[in-house]
Write an enzyme that holds these catalytic residues in place. Structure first.
Site, PDB file in Angstrom:
ATOM      1  N   HIS A   1       0.846  -1.197   0.000  1.00 32.35           N
ATOM      2  CA  HIS A   1       0.000   0.000   0.000  1.00 32.35           C
ATOM      3  C   HIS A   1       0.880   1.246   0.000  1.00 32.35           C
ATOM      4  O   HIS A   1       1.259   1.729  -1.053  1.00 32.35           O
ATOM      5  CB  HIS A   1      -0.935  -0.075   1.204  1.00 32.35           C
ATOM      6  CG  HIS A   1      -2.052   0.916   1.224  1.00 32.35           C
ATOM      7  ND1 HIS A   1      -2.323   1.758   0.183  1.00 32.35           N
ATOM      8  CD2 HIS A   1      -2.970   1.204   2.181  1.00 32.35           C
ATOM      9  CE1 HIS A   1      -3.360   2.521   0.489  1.00 32.35           C
ATOM     10  NE2 HIS A   1      -3.769   2.203   1.696  1.00 32.35           N
TER      11      HIS A   1
ATOM     12  N   HIS B   1      -1.588  -0.875 -11.384  1.00 29.00           N
ATOM     13  CA  HIS B   1      -2.513  -0.450 -10.321  1.00 29.00           C
ATOM     14  C   HIS B   1      -3.772  -1.293 -10.419  1.00 29.00           C
ATOM     15  O   HIS B   1      -4.188  -1.654 -11.530  1.00 29.00           O
ATOM     16  CB  HIS B   1      -2.866   1.035 -10.504  1.00 29.00           C
ATOM     17  CG  HIS B   1      -3.448   1.658  -9.281  1.00 29.00           C
ATOM     18  ND1 HIS B   1      -4.775   1.533  -8.960  1.00 29.00           N
ATOM     19  CD2 HIS B   1      -2.887   2.391  -8.294  1.00 29.00           C
ATOM     20  CE1 HIS B   1      -4.992   2.186  -7.826  1.00 29.00           C
ATOM     21  NE2 HIS B   1      -3.873   2.711  -7.394  1.00 29.00           N
TER      22      HIS B   1
ATOM     23  N   ASP C   1       3.445   6.286  -7.222  1.00 34.91           N
ATOM     24  CA  ASP C   1       4.704   6.071  -6.516  1.00 34.91           C
ATOM     25  C   ASP C   1       5.928   6.112  -7.411  1.00 34.91           C
ATOM     26  O   ASP C   1       7.054   6.114  -6.918  1.00 34.91           O
ATOM     27  CB  ASP C   1       4.672   4.712  -5.799  1.00 34.91           C
ATOM     28  CG  ASP C   1       3.709   4.732  -4.644  1.00 34.91           C
ATOM     29  OD1 ASP C   1       3.698   5.742  -3.926  1.00 34.91           O
ATOM     30  OD2 ASP C   1       2.965   3.754  -4.459  1.00 34.91           O
TER      31      ASP C   1
HETATM   32  N1  ACO Z   1       5.743  -5.217 -13.132  1.00 35.79           N
HETATM   33  C1  ACO Z   1       5.643  -6.294 -13.924  1.00 35.79           C
HETATM   34  N2  ACO Z   1       4.505  -6.975 -14.126  1.00 35.79           N
HETATM   35  C2  ACO Z   1       3.398  -6.520 -13.503  1.00 35.79           C
HETATM   36  C3  ACO Z   1       3.425  -5.393 -12.663  1.00 35.79           C
HETATM   37  C4  ACO Z   1       4.656  -4.720 -12.497  1.00 35.79           C
HETATM   38  N3  ACO Z   1       4.748  -3.634 -11.732  1.00 35.79           N
HETATM   39  N4  ACO Z   1       2.191  -5.165 -12.173  1.00 35.79           N
HETATM   40  C5  ACO Z   1       1.404  -6.125 -12.679  1.00 35.79           C
HETATM   41  N5  ACO Z   1       2.132  -6.936 -13.493  1.00 35.79           N
HETATM   42  C6  ACO Z   1       1.635  -8.060 -14.281  1.00 35.79           C
HETATM   43  C7  ACO Z   1       1.218  -9.229 -13.411  1.00 35.79           C
HETATM   44  O1  ACO Z   1       2.303 -10.128 -13.215  1.00 35.79           O
HETATM   45  C8  ACO Z   1       0.109  -9.835 -14.220  1.00 35.79           C
HETATM   46  O2  ACO Z   1       0.712 -10.536 -15.302  1.00 35.79           O
HETATM   47  P1  ACO Z   1       0.064 -11.911 -15.855  1.00 35.79           P
HETATM   48  O3  ACO Z   1      -1.296 -11.518 -16.367  1.00 35.79           O
HETATM   49  O4  ACO Z   1       0.996 -12.380 -16.926  1.00 35.79           O
HETATM   50  O5  ACO Z   1       0.001 -12.836 -14.691  1.00 35.79           O
HETATM   51  C9  ACO Z   1      -0.584  -8.640 -14.857  1.00 35.79           C
HETATM   52  O6  ACO Z   1       0.442  -7.622 -14.926  1.00 35.79           O
HETATM   53  C10 ACO Z   1      -1.782  -8.117 -14.058  1.00 35.79           C
HETATM   54  O7  ACO Z   1      -1.338  -7.740 -12.751  1.00 35.79           O
HETATM   55  P2  ACO Z   1      -2.086  -8.097 -11.395  1.00 35.79           P
HETATM   56  O8  ACO Z   1      -1.073  -8.584 -10.417  1.00 35.79           O
HETATM   57  O9  ACO Z   1      -3.292  -8.947 -11.673  1.00 35.79           O
HETATM   58  O10 ACO Z   1      -2.592  -6.682 -10.960  1.00 35.79           O
HETATM   59  P3  ACO Z   1      -3.170  -6.306  -9.521  1.00 35.79           P
HETATM   60  O11 ACO Z   1      -4.278  -5.371  -9.786  1.00 35.79           O
HETATM   61  O12 ACO Z   1      -3.477  -7.496  -8.697  1.00 35.79           O
HETATM   62  O13 ACO Z   1      -1.934  -5.576  -8.835  1.00 35.79           O
HETATM   63  C11 ACO Z   1      -0.396  -3.916  -8.150  1.00 35.79           C
HETATM   64  C12 ACO Z   1      -1.759  -4.211  -8.782  1.00 35.79           C
HETATM   65  C13 ACO Z   1      -0.280  -4.631  -6.793  1.00 35.79           C
HETATM   66  C14 ACO Z   1      -0.273  -2.415  -7.912  1.00 35.79           C
HETATM   67  C15 ACO Z   1       0.702  -4.417  -9.120  1.00 35.79           C
HETATM   68  O14 ACO Z   1       0.575  -3.767 -10.368  1.00 35.79           O
HETATM   69  C16 ACO Z   1       2.092  -4.209  -8.539  1.00 35.79           C
HETATM   70  O15 ACO Z   1       2.574  -5.023  -7.761  1.00 35.79           O
HETATM   71  N6  ACO Z   1       2.788  -3.078  -8.908  1.00 35.79           N
HETATM   72  C17 ACO Z   1       4.089  -2.795  -8.378  1.00 35.79           C
HETATM   73  C18 ACO Z   1       3.958  -2.243  -6.952  1.00 35.79           C
HETATM   74  C19 ACO Z   1       3.457  -0.823  -6.918  1.00 35.79           C
HETATM   75  O16 ACO Z   1       3.909   0.036  -7.663  1.00 35.79           O
HETATM   76  N7  ACO Z   1       2.489  -0.571  -6.008  1.00 35.79           N
HETATM   77  C20 ACO Z   1       1.924   0.765  -5.809  1.00 35.79           C
HETATM   78  C21 ACO Z   1       0.499   0.831  -6.193  1.00 35.79           C
HETATM   79  S1  ACO Z   1      -0.118   2.486  -6.001  1.00 35.79           S
HETATM   80  C22 ACO Z   1      -0.522   2.637  -4.351  1.00 35.79           C
HETATM   81  O17 ACO Z   1      -0.850   1.710  -3.655  1.00 35.79           O
HETATM   82  C23 ACO Z   1      -0.425   3.974  -3.724  1.00 35.79           C
END
Ligand code: ACO
Length: 429
Positions: A268, A308, A364
């Site tokens: 988060h 996101h 972020d």
């Molecule tokens: N880098 C590489 N691959 C990614 C990333 C990333 N940052 N984010 C998502 N993906 C991929 C996943 O592996 C998934 O791939 P697949 O379909 O081949 O399995 C696909 O994209 C969909 O992603 P999900 O994990 O289903 O997306 P979810 O909505 O569950 O997650 C999250 C969102 C947690 C923000 C994710 O994008 C992530 O971990 N990002 C990096 C961490 C980050 O920047 N967090 C800050 C969020 S903003 C906030 O909270 C203020």
């Protein structure tokens, strides 16, 4: 003629039910009428992590994740970031309308005159180890505030609610600054009523050995913008925590403590810290293609600051922050990691892996670079998020308390454990 209803046929019984559709939702409790017989409890919705469950009606923040839209009370975030201040936005979030000049003056006066904390709070701070995380200190001291304001438990009284909400907004920068000073082994600086909200905070954090310390106006402006961008984000993890804990009608200090602890988690409020670590690890623009290859290779490496749950488009906050970077770096000198970040974004946004998954920079991706350029240690980044989010938490908390449809939050479960069995003495197990 089209009807706003959903017809569901239960294939177990062959019966068909008609459920009302309102605001694009069915009411989950209506599923309970779907039964196989009089003994059946009725159908429930199974939704771990609330992926598709609306827990409330809210008139505060609107997000369209596909279009990259974020509005507070109908005002686009870009306009607020450009034209408003965090205190004006706080008034807007709490009251639904932008304040008149007089209303803003009154609100600013109240916030400014509630920034002091009881002297005993300093002793709590002193009780923490020198290396305690600033978020642990913030959460504990906000929880402690509830013991200083016992009347705060009268959550049904608007007058009492409002003063606690304003106290929380006012005292959060003081507590955050105290936690910083403690971790640096520096004396606490008291709030100064002649300064603006952000100036006062930066002074309490940064002033050493000077009575006339003045933070640079460009940095004050940039932090004010960052505060606006972080003020609310509808039903995220920390806000939902505040609503759930607050639904027991506990006082708002206790409810907001739940928000702070939820925000502490790396999924988060902790992602901006991870972005900085990633950029340092990449180290040079020439290493970006290799890093991208690793991310795509599926070894679990993520491009931090990308993606996101809600935004499947450019996070509108990231756009504003990227612009603010230039103004900050003019004062602080360029953070050498910025060039890597810009190039990383450029390459990722052209790459099929990120394009097809709709992965764009989130809030972020750039905020950590600004915080670092301003001289904040990485450990302190989440406190910088908690200060402005406080107004979102208290506004959502009050909306929940005054919503006649809300009750104590109490989800159902799908029980998967053992059923009734007889106790066995220890020597028989
Ligand atoms: N880098 C590489 N691959 C990614 C990333 C990333 N940052 N984010 C998502 N993906 C991929 C996943 O592996 C998934 O791939 P697949 O379909 O081949 O399995 C696909 O994209 C969909 O992603 P999900 O994990 O289903 O997306 P979810 O909505 O569950 O997650 C999250 C969102 C947690 C923000 C994710 O994008 C992530 O971990 N990002 C990096 C961490 C980050 O920047 N967090 C800050 C969020 S903003 C906030 O909270 C203020």
């Amino acid at each position: 003629m089209a009807k706003d209803t959903l017809s569901v046929t239960d294939n177990r019984t062959g019966k068909t039910y008609e459920l009302k559709i309102e605001n694009g939702c069915i009411r989950a409790p209506e599923l309970r009428t779907i039964k196989t017989g009089p003994e059946d409890f009725g159908l429930m919705a199974y939704d771990p992590a609330f992926l598709n469950t609306a827990n409330c009606k809210s008139a505060i923040t609107f997000i369209d994740g596909d279009k990259g839209i974020l509005e507070y009370r109908g005002y686009p975030i870009e306009q607020l970031a450009e034209k408003s201040t965090h205190l004006e936005v706080s008034y807007l979030l709490m009251n639904g309308e932008l304040p008149t000049k007089k209303q803003l003056e009154e609100f600013t006066h109240i916030i400014t005159h509630h920034t002091y904390v009881h002297e005993n709070i300093k002793q709590f701070m002193d009780g923490f180890r020198y290396d305690a995380h600033p978020m642990s200190m913030l959460a504990s001291t906000v929880a402690a505030l509830s013991s200083f304001y016992p009347e705060a438990k009268n959550v049904k009284s608007k007058e009492i609610r409002r003063i606690q909400m304003m106290r929380l907004i006012a005292k959060m920068p003081t507590l955050a600054a105290f936690s910083y000073r403690h971790s640096q082994g520096l004396p606490y600086i008291y709030p100064n009523n002649d300064l603006s909200y952000v100036e006062n905070f930066l002074t309490m954090v940064k002033s050493i050995g000077r009575t006339n310390f003045k933070p640079h106006p460009a940095l004050v402006k940039a932090l004010d913008i960052l505060f606006i961008l972080h003020a609310d984000h509808e039903q995220n993890c920390s806000t939902t925590s505040v609503r759930v804990v607050g639904s027991s009608e506990v006082d708002p200090y206790s409810a907001v403590t739940a928000g702070i602890t939820a925000l502490f988690g790396p999924l988060h409020g902790g992602a901006n810290e991870a972005v900085l670590r990633m950029l340092r690890e990449i180290g040079d623009k020439k290493n970006i293609p290799d890093f991208i290859k690793r991310v795509k290779g599926g070894d679990g490496t993520k491009l931090m600051g990308f993606g996101h749950r809600v935004y499947k488009n450019y996070d509108p906050r990231a756009k504003v922050i990227k612009k603010a970077c230039d103004e900050v770096f003019e004062v602080t000198g360029k953070n050498p990691l910025l060039e890597i970040a810009i190039e990383l974004e450029r390459i990722a946004l052209q790459d099929e892996y990120f394009v097809s998954r709709k992965l764009y920079p989130n809030v972020d991706f750039y905020s950590g670079l600004i915080y670092e350029a301003m001289g904040f240690p990485v450990d302190f980044f989440t406190n910088l998020f908690a200060i402005p989010r406080t107004v979102g938490w208290v506004s959502q908390w009050e909306e929940m308390i005054t919503d006649s449809e809300q009750k104590i939050a109490r989800p159902r479960q799908v029980f998967t454990g053992a059923r009734k069995r007889d106790y066995l003495a220890a020597d028989k197990r």
